[in-house]
Design an enzyme around this catalytic site. Structure first.
Site, PDB file in Angstrom:
ATOM      1  CE  LYS A 127      -4.312   1.376   2.246  1.00  0.00           C
ATOM      2  NZ  LYS A 127      -5.108   1.627   1.046  1.00  0.00           N
TER       3      LYS A 127
HETATM    4  N1  PMP Z   1      -7.743  -2.239  -3.245  1.00  0.00           N
HETATM    5  C1  PMP Z   1      -7.195  -1.022  -3.139  1.00  0.00           C
HETATM    6  C2  PMP Z   1      -6.491  -0.445  -4.306  1.00  0.00           C
HETATM    7  C3  PMP Z   1      -7.293  -0.327  -1.921  1.00  0.00           C
HETATM    8  O1  PMP Z   1      -6.760   0.891  -1.792  1.00  0.00           O
HETATM    9  C4  PMP Z   1      -7.991  -0.900  -0.841  1.00  0.00           C
HETATM   10  C5  PMP Z   1      -8.120  -0.151   0.449  1.00  0.00           C
HETATM   11  N2  PMP Z   1      -7.012  -0.359   1.276  1.00  0.00           N
HETATM   12  C6  PMP Z   1      -8.532  -2.181  -1.015  1.00  0.00           C
HETATM   13  C7  PMP Z   1      -8.398  -2.818  -2.231  1.00  0.00           C
HETATM   14  C8  PMP Z   1      -9.223  -2.863   0.111  1.00  0.00           C
HETATM   15  O2  PMP Z   1      -8.287  -3.177   1.111  1.00  0.00           O
HETATM   16  P1  PMP Z   1      -8.708  -3.308   2.629  1.00  0.00           P
HETATM   17  O3  PMP Z   1      -9.850  -4.227   2.662  1.00  0.00           O
HETATM   18  O4  PMP Z   1      -7.503  -3.868   3.277  1.00  0.00           O
HETATM   19  O5  PMP Z   1      -9.064  -1.952   3.110  1.00  0.00           O
END
Ligand code: PMP
Length: 297
Positions: free
Chosen positions: A153
């Site tokens: 991320k």
């Molecule tokens: N894909 C992307 C590109 C994201 O930014 C997020 C948000 N973090 C998610 C999927 C979903 O991830 P999470 O469930 O860990 O928030």
């Protein structure tokens, strides 16, 4: 607004007012998007204020930093405690936490020498509600593992998300759906996606997507409820024929999709598997016990 003059954040070892936390204009992160972050939710549960899956989020933060060479001199249990303290000092229960690790001044294209950490929070009630999304297939492709650590991320990756999301909004839609460079369905700008077809869920396999913590929670819910999920490459043409669809992410939680490119899905949301999972997700984050579909509903 994400802060006011009373907001407290944790910044480089201290709890300070958000308005006193100052970044340096020469920070490597600001110039090159070289930073990592998390998005975490806390809920007012029957057991008090609880940060949902704090360990998973801080583990991913560490993984993200280490993937791109940003030092990580932190202890994740301590960061979790600090996060609770940030919530307490701001008097927040239902909130969104934003840890961000940045690198100090360095104009070279070399790995970060030091790390700086911010943990901010703002009040954000759960949606878990009625809203349905109208999606549009993006003209932008999702970032590819050939160029980026897509499973990390990283701040810079979100330029791709901003472009896609803004394009969808400019066209009058709520959100974008991005394909990967090979043309398979990938994910939304900030959420993963699931499709329902003939009582089975299908979701893009890991590889060109962020491995969402909510996606993992949905897989756990499905396992518990006996709902079959297939992780595979999904062609965009297939999406036209699915019964229903939903997106999931920490911010979006579980949110139904009404249509893609103006074509509505056949099944009413309330009758979809997604609606069951949305309710189950609410039970999970609020720490309520459930075992069967009947107990969820
Ligand atoms: N894909 C992307 C590109 C994201 O930014 C997020 C948000 N973090 C998610 C999927 C979903 O991830 P999470 O469930 O860990 O928030």
């Amino acid at each position: 607004m994400y802060y006011n003059e009373n907001t407290i954040v944790f910044f480089n070892g201290e709890f300070v007012k958000a308005t006193d936390a100052k970044a340096n204009v020469y920070d490597q992160s600001l110039h090159y998007g070289y930073a990592v972050f998390e998005g975490i939710r806390s809920y007012n549960t029957q057991n008090g204020t609880r940060i949902f899956k704090a360990k998973e989020h801080y583990d991913r933060l560490q993984f993200s930093a280490e993937s791109i060479g940003i030092p990580y001199p932190y202890n994740n249990d301590e960061l979790t405690e600090i996060s609770y303290e940030v919530l307490k000092r701001n008097n927040f229960t239902d909130a969104y936490l934003r840890p961000l690790i940045t690198c100090p001044p360095n104009m070279q294209l070399t790995k970060g020498k030091d790390a700086q950490i911010l943990i901010a929070a703002w009040e954000w009630g759960a949606y878990l509600g009625e809203k349905l999304l109208r999606l549009s297939t993006s003209s932008y492709r999702r970032i590819t593992p050939a160029c980026f650590r897509v499973e990390a991320k990283v701040s810079g990756h979100y330029i791709n998300s901003i472009m896609a999301s803004q394009e969808a909004k400019d066209k009058g839609f709520d959100e974008a759906l991005l394909l990967d460079v090979e043309g398979f369905v990938a994910e939304g700008p900030g959420a993963n996606i699931f499709f329902e077809k003939d009582g089975v869920l299908h979701t893009p396999q890991l590889g060109s997507i962020l491995p969402g913590i909510t996606r993992a929670t949905v897989l756990e819910i499905c396992e518990g409820l006996g709902i079959e999920v297939v992780e595979r490459q999904i062609k965009p043409e297939e999406v036209r024929g699915v019964d229903s669809a939903f997106m999931c992410g920490t911010a979006a939680e579980v949110i139904g999709i009404e249509s893609l490119d103006g074509v509505a899905f056949a099944k009413p949301w309330k009758e979809s598997l997604g609606a069951i999972i949305q309710k189950a997700y609410k039970n999970v984050v609020l720490e309520k016990e459930y075992r069967t579909v009947a107990q969820v509903a």
